[in-house]
Design a protein around this motif. Structure first.
Motif, PDB file in Angstrom:
ATOM      1  N   TYR A   1       0.788  -1.312   0.022  1.00 49.21           N
ATOM      2  CA  TYR A   1       0.145  -0.090   0.089  1.00 49.21           C
ATOM      3  C   TYR A   1       0.733   1.208  -0.123  1.00 49.21           C
ATOM      4  O   TYR A   1       0.580   2.238  -0.634  1.00 49.21           O
TER       5      TYR A   1
ATOM      6  N   ALA B   1       3.395   2.333  -1.573  1.00 50.99           N
ATOM      7  CA  ALA B   1       3.870   2.572  -2.655  1.00 50.99           C
ATOM      8  C   ALA B   1       2.915   3.660  -3.465  1.00 50.99           C
ATOM      9  O   ALA B   1       3.225   3.919  -4.486  1.00 50.99           O
ATOM     10  N   SER B   2       1.939   3.559  -3.072  1.00 54.04           N
ATOM     11  CA  SER B   2       0.563   4.153  -3.464  1.00 54.04           C
ATOM     12  C   SER B   2       0.934   5.557  -3.673  1.00 54.04           C
ATOM     13  O   SER B   2       0.454   6.575  -4.560  1.00 54.04           O
TER      14      SER B   2
ATOM     15  N   LEU C   1       2.144   6.373  -7.059  1.00 52.14           N
ATOM     16  CA  LEU C   1       1.074   6.016  -8.103  1.00 52.14           C
ATOM     17  C   LEU C   1       0.242   7.241  -8.283  1.00 52.14           C
ATOM     18  O   LEU C   1       0.157   7.703  -9.212  1.00 52.14           O
TER      19      LEU C   1
ATOM     20  N   PHE D   1      -7.750   0.874  -0.334  1.00 50.95           N
ATOM     21  CA  PHE D   1      -6.655   0.413  -1.120  1.00 50.95           C
ATOM     22  C   PHE D   1      -7.046   0.643  -2.776  1.00 50.95           C
ATOM     23  O   PHE D   1      -5.928   0.950  -3.637  1.00 50.95           O
TER      24      PHE D   1
ATOM     25  N   GLN E   1      -4.628   3.194  -5.313  1.00 45.23           N
ATOM     26  CA  GLN E   1      -3.825   2.116  -6.389  1.00 45.23           C
ATOM     27  C   GLN E   1      -4.442   1.895  -7.820  1.00 45.23           C
ATOM     28  O   GLN E   1      -3.816   1.810  -8.651  1.00 45.23           O
TER      29      GLN E   1
END
Lengths: 593, 86
Positions: free
Chosen positions: A71, A73-74, A77, B52, B56
């Motif tokens: 998560y 690493a969001s 993104l 989540f 993402q």
């Protein structure tokens, strides 16, 4: 045909394509060299922007980061895509209306100050050089891994290719090669992802596969399965938040405003014919970027699942639950030879134990199984993308394609950065400050020479990377976020912003961010000179150096507004300039300046 | 209506549209994806926990839609106030 020959053919074919485009798209004027004659179709510009933006790091490293950070690493993104909303709504259309060639030129004209222009040039050059070193290294590494060519030779070949199309074609050559490079890199990224998604979840669309059930008939959702596997081995749950909310918030914000403030991205929106094209083109750019960025979370999660499943073959703690080292698959051996995977049989049982030995509770439990520490002593994150085709048992041509895709990503970003650097030198420094009366023909020559010089410097630094090369995220985004973005935004949205306010603001933003980064990473990144260890306990309110750009930007806004209130308002003609860039009408006239 | 006033109105309408779009931008990424992620994760859509998913996947799709929406509305506004390019 063996893999190496096939890779040479695929990479060679893409290089031949780039050079062919270079001959076709030569630049004959400074307008073509700096901004491709402002004649690029908005969809094509979107594609070129996507290639320009997505670097070797996006292509090779990002999925690996996601695989291991889950998560958290969001931030990358959302941060590296959300900036395009700011760009489309706050900057691109107005800067296109302004109708000149470079970002420092806008800052210099809007704030009627050569000093402001110079500060912008310095920020641009430092941010772009740091960034381009990483691309040159990426080219060398890609050559080394796939073609077994020495690192330096790889960098030299990359420099030669960029030299041909960037020096000859300038922005025009770069734009059309970037379009080709985008096609190569997106194809190379999505093909393995589709096969892996199909294999694991039975759904060929990675974005949907990530939210689907496993194809093994268990009916368990892929992400739940992954959470369970990693927590069973003592790692933090994949979908759980690990960092503090404040730091994740500020890091995302820093990356977003940094993205919107990076000159090599902004300048791409100078190349479209109209103001309305600049708005829509940012949308297309984000479509093309999002194709890769929404695929990456699936690639990361699925690669992590494949890796864990390969090693932990049975129940955790059972005698034969772990892969015997002698039975390891072929790809495992291949990546061991590169040193990116390393195994050490700590308990001498001939089997591989991969778990989190930093988690005390689980380490104690593992000791009960006879495990004596994590035996995968090195798992390089980059493997997640590079080894993916092999892990998924895809044919050799897919592996060759991944090599060509990685090179395309690195070369396209390098070219965009080099153009930003060379136009800052020839247009802002030489024409803007040193020799104002230079003829167009001479300026075109100067821009080609600066491009050649920038390539030589980038290549040299790529081969001999200084210590700060690894700090590219903190430095490049910190500078762009804290100095360039606020100056541009206030230049457009605050008619009363004056020279004094803008310069003080830029310096406050720049210095506060630099000092905060240097405080924890060493002055000018010299090891041993840091004032405090770079750990969350020492950070101000838990804010990491990478996340400070957003705070620097706030300080910039505050300082600039206070100073502009107590100093003289900008001259009348500047206020008219601001009114003029706020409406699209009349931009055609600005083309021929 | 004088040209001066019309341009001021055009700019105000633009700022209102920018504010609306950036509010959505903020809500889907910073609120849904970061601040409220734990609360939203209690809800599942397919195999994704909702928070989540926003972090993402969802926020990126909405960013794309926002830019096209803004471009479309601004093109209309440009014509309404006759400040469009030919």
């Amino acid at each position: 045909m063996d893999l190496k020959t096939l890779t040479f053919i695929v990479v060679g074919a893409t290089f031949a394509l780039y050079i062919g485009i270079a001959f076709w798209a030569r630049a004959s004027s400074t307008g073509e060299f700096y901004v491709a004659g402002k004649g690029v179709h908005p969809v094509l510009n979107g594609m070129a922007t996507a290639a320009d933006w997505m670097s070797a790091a996006s292509f090779i490293s990002m999925a690996g980061l996601i695989a291991f950070l889950g998560y958290d690493a969001s931030v990358y993104l959302m941060g590296w895509t959300g900036g395009y909303v700011l760009l489309a709504l706050l900057l691109a259309p107005y800067l296109r209306k302004f109708g000149k060639f470079t970002v420092p030129e806008f800052i210099g004209d809007r704030f009627y100050s050569k000093g402001a222009r110079l500060v912008a040039v310095i920020c641009l050059i430092v941010a772009s050089i740091t960034y381009v070193i990483g691309q040159m290294k990426g080219v060398g590494v890609a050559f080394g891994r796939f073609l077994e060519v020495p690192f330096e030779i790889g960098v030299l070949v990359g420099m030669a290719i960029v030299f041909i199309y960037a020096v000859m074609g300038g922005m025009k050559g770069i734009t059309y090669t970037q379009i080709a490079q985008y096609c190569v890199l997106i194809f190379a990224y999505t093909v393995p992802a589709i096969f892996i998604a199909l294999n694991l979840t039975g759904n060929p669309i990675p974005q949907i596969g990530l939210g689907s059930t496993m194809s093994d008939g268990s009916g368990v959702h892929m992400l739940d399965k992954l959470d369970q596997i990693v927590t069973d081995l003592g790692f933090a749950a994949y979908t759980a938040q690990k960092g503090t909310t404040l730091n994740i918030f500020l890091l995302t914000l820093s990356l977003m405003i940094g993205t919107a403030g990076l000159p090599h991205v902004i300048v791409r929106f100078f190349t479209v014919p109209k103001v309305s094209d600049a708005r829509i083109s940012a949308g297309w750019a984000l479509v093309f970027i999002a194709i890769l960025y929404t695929t990456a979370p699936a690639v990361g999660a699925m690669a992590r699942l494949n890796l864990m499943n390969t090693i932990q073959t049975g129940e955790v703690g059972s005698v034969d639950g772990n892969l015997a080292y002698a039975d390891r698959p072929e790809w495992f051996k291949n990546w061991e030879t590169t040193g990116l995977l390393q195994f050490e049989d700590k308990n001498g049982d001939g089997r591989i134990q991969y778990y989190n030995d930093k988690d005390e509770a689980f380490a104690a439990k593992a000791a009960g199984f006879g495990w004596q520490g994590n035996e995968m002593v090195k798992v390089d994150r980059d493997i997640m993308v590079l080894a993916n085709p092999e892990i998924a048992k895809l044919p050799n041509w897919v592996i060759a394609l991944v090599a060509a895709g990685g090179l395309a990503a690195a070369l396209s970003t390098a070219a965009g950065l080099l153009l930003a650097i060379s136009s800052a030198v020839s247009h802002d420094l030489i024409k803007g400050m040193i020799v104002p009366g230079i003829t167009e023909k001479k300026e075109l020559l100067a821009s080609r020479l600066s491009m050649a010089g920038a390539i030589a410097v980038a290549g040299y630094l790529g081969m001999n990377p200084p210590g700060f090369a690894a700090q590219v995220v903190a430095l490049a985004f910190g500078l762009a976020a804290s100095s360039i973005f606020p100056a541009l935004m206030m230049g457009i949205f605050n008619k009363k912003m004056n020279r004094e306010g803008a310069i003080v603001g830029m310096l406050v933003g720049l210095l506060s961010t630099l000092i905060y980064i240097f405080w924890f990473k060493g002055w000018f990144f010299v090891p041993g000179t840091e004032m405090a260890a770079n750990t969350p306990d020492n950070w101000f309110m838990g804010i990491s150096p990478e996340s400070f750009g957003a705070v620097g930007a706030m300080l910039n806004f505050i300082a600039a507004i206070i100073v502009s209130k107590v100093t003289a308002a900008p001259p009348e003609h500047i206020q008219h300039l601001v009114e003029d860039i706020r409406v699209p009408k009349g931009s055609a006239a600005a083309v021929d300046h | 209506m004088s040209q001066e006033k019309s341009r001021q109105d055009y700019w105000k309408r633009n700022l209102r549209l920018v504010t609306l779009c950036l509010s959505i931008w903020f809500v889907v990424s910073y609120l849904f994806g970061i601040v409220l992620v734990d609360q939203l994760n209690a809800i599942s859509i397919g195999g994704y926990e909702l928070g989540f998913w926003f972090a993402q996947q969802g926020s990126m799709y909405i960013f794309v839609v926002l830019i096209f929406f803004y471009a479309w509305r601004m093109n209309k506004l440009d014509r309404e106030f006759d400040v469009h390019e030919d």
